[in-house]
Design an enzyme around this catalytic site. Structure first.
Site, PDB file in Angstrom:
ATOM      1  N   ALA A 382       0.835  -1.202   0.000  1.00 18.32           N
ATOM      2  CA  ALA A 382       0.000   0.000   0.000  1.00 18.32           C
ATOM      3  C   ALA A 382       0.868   1.250   0.000  1.00 18.32           C
ATOM      4  O   ALA A 382       1.957   1.276   0.573  1.00 18.32           O
ATOM      5  CB  ALA A 382      -0.920  -0.014   1.215  1.00 18.32           C
ATOM      6  N   HIS A 383       0.370   2.276  -0.637  1.00 18.78           N
ATOM      7  CA  HIS A 383       1.043   3.571  -0.659  1.00 18.78           C
ATOM      8  C   HIS A 383       0.180   4.588   0.089  1.00 18.78           C
ATOM      9  O   HIS A 383      -1.032   4.624  -0.085  1.00 18.78           O
ATOM     10  CB  HIS A 383       1.240   4.047  -2.099  1.00 18.78           C
ATOM     11  CG  HIS A 383       1.767   5.450  -2.184  1.00 18.78           C
ATOM     12  ND1 HIS A 383       3.102   5.737  -2.018  1.00 18.78           N
ATOM     13  CD2 HIS A 383       1.140   6.639  -2.387  1.00 18.78           C
ATOM     14  CE1 HIS A 383       3.272   7.041  -2.139  1.00 18.78           C
ATOM     15  NE2 HIS A 383       2.096   7.606  -2.357  1.00 18.78           N
ATOM     16  N   PRO A 384       0.791   5.417   0.939  1.00 18.34           N
ATOM     17  CA  PRO A 384       2.220   5.439   1.284  1.00 18.34           C
ATOM     18  C   PRO A 384       2.463   4.688   2.590  1.00 18.34           C
ATOM     19  O   PRO A 384       1.960   5.061   3.632  1.00 18.34           O
ATOM     20  CB  PRO A 384       2.497   6.929   1.455  1.00 18.34           C
ATOM     21  CG  PRO A 384       1.199   7.477   2.009  1.00 18.34           C
ATOM     22  CD  PRO A 384       0.090   6.610   1.453  1.00 18.34           C
TER      23      PRO A 384
END
Length: 398
Positions: A382-384
């Site tokens: 997953a970002h961030p």
């Protein structure tokens, strides 16, 4: 400082109290508080805390007596300890019982304990000087990691004296501070340095609590440092006696002692056909400075020594390349991976950075599952998040 100390006491009391309460509920288990020593291969003499003397016999013994802070052989130390300034001589236990912040703290030793407490008390308001015998802090770490630790410490105002060997300690009423440590700093030549302080933390290592156990009477062998010699299944030289945790040497971490228990439990209670052992277990650790230093597996120098015939590659990436670190304004540190290029297996990983222990744990799980580094490189994180740095690290392999 009194509030800090009380919070520490409350947490320790909660942990200890919970463990003791659970033991008291176990049917058939007796807990005796006291000092024990072997009187023979299968017998103990116990001086209990209520003053009574007990004699115990058993067919099987498990020794889990831990370690204590090592008191260095330092000229003048005994005189200070026996004098008016004894309370200013601290170890990793007594420093947590202070009710005031030392004005000037000398830390003798630049390992994990010295660094954790050194940074802590610098932030609490002490002026801290760390004296380290070797050329780098955190001597187990690879050089570039240790150098980054140095920069972090110096950036926070901690004074560092590397290549420094303590010569003597004395009390001095005429100076600005009551303690004076004399050191020999060796670089190109030897320079004698005087370090004044209000307190000194002795962080020069730990020693096993085995010296009063009468191990010789039980046929239990120890090494030159007093650590109990054990087999991979934690069996001592006396087949009916086992040793668990710090007292048998090796990495002195709570989680290692707990894993030793897991081995003992499996081999004695779970009825396994094949015995569990310490062979090839993957051991992590975290130094709780800020930022943390998390490590698992082999360091580069260890990998190259252990596998001279293999192609060893390393990848090093600064935390300033990590998006989450940039967004939270904590870009100090770096991460480093060590891999076997032929098998693509991860041999070791270090993260000196924010939540370094948590990032390390992700890599540890991959190592347990024997995933190649390419699985992390191509994973969707997953970002961030900090985890997504594990997409990019491997691009620096060389």
């Amino acid at each position: 400082m009194e509030q800090v100390r009380q919070r520490k006491r409350d947490i320790v009391d909660s942990f200890r109290g919970g463990s003791e309460a659970r033991l008291q509920k176990v049917e058939g288990l007796e807990v005796i508080m006291g000092d024990a020593s072997f009187t023979g291969p299968k017998s103990l003499s116990v001086k209990s805390s209520d003053g009574s003397d007990l004699s115990l016999e058993a067919e099987t013994f498990f020794i889990n007596t831990g370690e204590r802070p090592l008191i260095p052989d330092l000229a003048g130390l005994d005189d200070v300890v026996s004098g008016a300034h004894a309370s200013r001589i601290l170890d990793s236990t007594s420093i947590q019982e202070l009710d005031d912040v030392p004005k000037k703290l000398i830390v003798l030793g630049g390992g994990y304990i010295g660094l954790e407490f050194g940074q802590l008390f610098q932030r609490l308001g002490s002026k801290v000087t760390i004296v380290q015998r070797g050329k780098q802090l955190a001597p187990r770490e690879d050089a570039e990691v240790a150098d980054e630790v140095r920069q972090i410490c110096e950036g926070e105002g901690v004074e560092l004296l590397l290549n420094g060997s303590a010569i003597s300690l004395r009390a001095d009423q005429s100076g600005a501070y009551p303690l004076v440590l004399t050191c020999a700093i060796t670089v190109d030549s030897v320079t004698e340095v005087r370090v004044e302080g209000s307190h000194i933390l002795l962080a020069t290592g730990r020693t096993p609590n085995t010296d009063t156990l009468g191990l010789g009477k039980a046929g239990v062998e120890v090494d030159k440092r007093g650590h109990i010699t054990v087999s991979p299944t934690l069996q001592t030289s006396a087949p009916h006696i086992y040793a668990i945790g710090d007292c048998h040497g090796g990495p002195a971490f709570t989680h290692v002692s707990y894993d030793d228990f897991r081995i003992i439990r499996a081999n004695f209670i779970d009825g396994r056909k094949s015995l569990l052992s310490t062979t090839d277990r993957i051991v992590p650790y975290v130094m709780y400075t800020d930022p943390q230093l998390g490590h698992v597996g082999l360091h580069e120098h260890e990998a190259r020594t252990k596998y001279p015939e293999r192609t060893i590659k390393t990848a090093t990436m600064p935390m300033s390349y990590v998006a989450r670190a940039l967004e939270t304004a904590e870009t100090r540190g770096l991460m480093k991976a060590v891999v076997d290029d032929d098998s693509q297996q991860i041999l070791g990983f270090t993260c000196l950075g924010m939540e370094g222990g948590e990032i390390m744990s992700i890599v540890q799980v991959a190592m347990i599952g024997r995933l190649p580094y390419t699985s992390l490189q191509s994973a969707i994180f997953a970002h961030p998040t900090l985890a997504e740095s594990l997409n990019n690290l491997w691009g620096f392999l060389k």
